[in-house]
Enzyme design. Structure first.
Site, PDB file in Angstrom:
ATOM      1  N   LYS A 196       0.865  -1.249  -0.041  1.00 55.47           N
ATOM      2  CA  LYS A 196       0.066  -0.115   0.028  1.00 55.47           C
ATOM      3  C   LYS A 196       0.891   1.270   0.074  1.00 55.47           C
ATOM      4  CE  LYS A 196      -3.595   2.335   2.584  1.00 55.47           C
ATOM      5  NZ  LYS A 196      -4.417   2.339   3.828  1.00 55.47           N
ATOM      6  N   LYS A 249      -1.707  -1.732  -4.112  1.00 55.49           N
ATOM      7  CA  LYS A 249      -2.717  -0.433  -4.041  1.00 55.49           C
ATOM      8  C   LYS A 249      -1.780   0.816  -4.374  1.00 55.49           C
ATOM      9  CE  LYS A 249      -5.880   1.545  -0.599  1.00 55.49           C
ATOM     10  NZ  LYS A 249      -6.296   1.194   0.632  1.00 55.49           N
TER      11      LYS A 249
HETATM   12  C1  PBG Z   1      -6.668   3.683   5.607  1.00 56.47           C
HETATM   13  C2  PBG Z   1      -7.220   3.650   4.098  1.00 56.47           C
HETATM   14  C3  PBG Z   1      -7.013   4.435   3.034  1.00 56.47           C
HETATM   15  C4  PBG Z   1      -7.571   3.928   1.993  1.00 56.47           C
HETATM   16  C5  PBG Z   1      -7.900   2.558   2.511  1.00 56.47           C
HETATM   17  N1  PBG Z   1      -7.715   2.468   3.820  1.00 56.47           N
HETATM   18  C6  PBG Z   1      -6.794   5.829   3.126  1.00 56.47           C
HETATM   19  C7  PBG Z   1      -5.084   5.957   3.714  1.00 56.47           C
HETATM   20  O1  PBG Z   1      -4.502   5.176   3.860  1.00 56.47           O
HETATM   21  O2  PBG Z   1      -4.867   7.393   3.792  1.00 56.47           O
HETATM   22  C8  PBG Z   1      -7.709   4.312   0.664  1.00 56.47           C
HETATM   23  C9  PBG Z   1      -8.695   3.906  -0.031  1.00 56.47           C
HETATM   24  C10 PBG Z   1      -9.025   4.598  -1.446  1.00 56.47           C
HETATM   25  O3  PBG Z   1      -8.872   5.967  -1.368  1.00 56.47           O
HETATM   26  O4  PBG Z   1      -9.993   4.484  -1.714  1.00 56.47           O
HETATM   27  N2  PBG Z   1      -6.482   2.661   6.327  1.00 56.47           N
HETATM   28 ZN    ZN Z   2      -5.915   3.372   8.132  1.00 62.00          ZN
END
Ligand code: PBG
Ligand code: ZN
Length: 326
Positions: A196, A249
């Site tokens: 991520k 992601k």
């Molecule tokens: C936070 C989380 C995020 C997303 C999914 N879980 C935001 C971040 O990490 O700031 C983003 C998903 C998206 O933008 O569709 N755990």
């Molecule tokens: Zn989070």
């Protein structure tokens, strides 16, 4: 042999021949549809930066998820917006927490008609808006693991099929696997947000889920998008910790990483097409500049072509409907 004997256009002459020769076939079965459930809401709340996407009150979860399942989409990913935040993120693992209640309702109302995946993180639940617990001015890894494990077990108790940790804490898969096994949930699977990245494409989600950090940013835990080797190491370590499905992601700008992971690992790969990807397409479509359904199918097919086995996307319903019209 080449031209004029070889003519690649030969096999493109009719619609049916083109259908027969399709190499990558997108199906609603490839999709996972996110669902936002807001504690205390009495009606659907529109997402300002995600037009067409809404936060649901608990009373509408079953009908919405039922409609998603009716489109042939096999799974949903439940995100919660709690009415109470604190330093410990305690609403995230409450027995009557919003995600736990949503999972229970879906199970009760729909049985095995849909697979339930649930987000395991703290950012919607902590006063800081960070994905882990704050100690001083730092996000503390190891104490966060205990809470994440507790969240996962509470969701398993509610009946989730798959817990999906998105906190990017080191060791989160191992901690969650251990806690699930200890609590007797050996068959609850883990889909980790393995690679991520720290991305500006998450902004609409942060509005939608009220999860923006109150200080600093997520750069000490999320991956820099400059580092593909490090991304593969994240996938590798999750596999070593016993993850069932890994995730890359965002998706569209990260197809190289999806393809790289596909060629290296024999494990199911999910791609998360994030909120910003949705917003980009949606904004252009709302201006009449592109055809939303067609562009969506093109993008999702490309993500599958890169090697994703499943795609978490806010376009799930739109894509399933567009596929149904083909
Ligand atoms: C936070 C989380 C995020 C997303 C999914 N879980 C935001 C971040 O990490 O700031 C983003 C998903 C998206 O933008 O569709 N755990
Ligand atoms: Zn989070």
């Amino acid at each position: 042999m080449s031209y004029p004997h070889v003519r690649l256009r030969r096999l493109r002459q009719s619609g049916k021949m083109r259908e027969l020769l399709e190499e990558v076939r997108l199906s609603p079965k490839d999709l996972v549809c996110p669902v936002f459930v807001q504690e205390g809401a009495t009606s659907r709340v529109k997402g300002e930066s995600m037009p067409g996407f809404e936060r649901l009150p608990i009373g509408e979860v079953v009908s919405e998820v039922g409609a998603i399942a009716d489109l042939g989409i096999p799974a949903v990913m439940v995100f919660g917006i709690p009415s109470h935040k604190d330093d410990a993120g305690s609403s995230a693992y409450a027995r009557d927490g919003i995600v736990q209640r949503a999972i229970l309702e879906i199970r009760k109302g729909l049985g095995q008609k849909v697979a339930v995946m649930s987000d395991v993180c703290l950012c919607q639940y902590t006063s800081s808006g960070h994905c882990g617990l704050v100690r001083g001015d730092r996000i503390d890894n190891d104490s966060s693991l205990e809470v994440l494990a507790r969240v996962a077990v509470s969701q398993a108790e509610a009946g989730t099929d798959v817990v999906s940790p998105s906190a990017m804490m080191d060791g989160q898969v191992r901690a969650i696997r251990q806690a699930l096994d200890d609590a007797g949930f050996k068959d609850v699977a883990i889909m980790s947000h393995s690679a991520k990245h720290r991305s500006s494409l998450y902004s609409p989600f942060k509005d939608m889920a009220h999860s923006a950090p109150k200080f600093g940013d997520r750069k000490t835990y999320q991956l820099p998008y400059t580092n593909p080797k490090e991304a593969m190491r994240e996938v590798e370590t999750d596999i070593a910790e016993g993850v069932d499905i890994v995730m890359i992601k965002p998706a569209l700008a990260y197809l190289d990483l999806i393809a790289m992971a596909r060629s290296r690992f024999n494990i199911p790969i999910a791609a998360y097409s994030v909120s910003g990807e949705y917003a980009l397409v949606k904004a252009a479509a709302m201006n009449g500049w592109i055809d939303e359904g067609e562009v969506t199918l093109e993008i999702l097919t490309a993500i599958k072509r890169a090697g994703a086995d499943m795609i978490v996307t806010y376009f799930s319903k739109i894509a399933a409907e567009a596929l149904g019209r083909r």
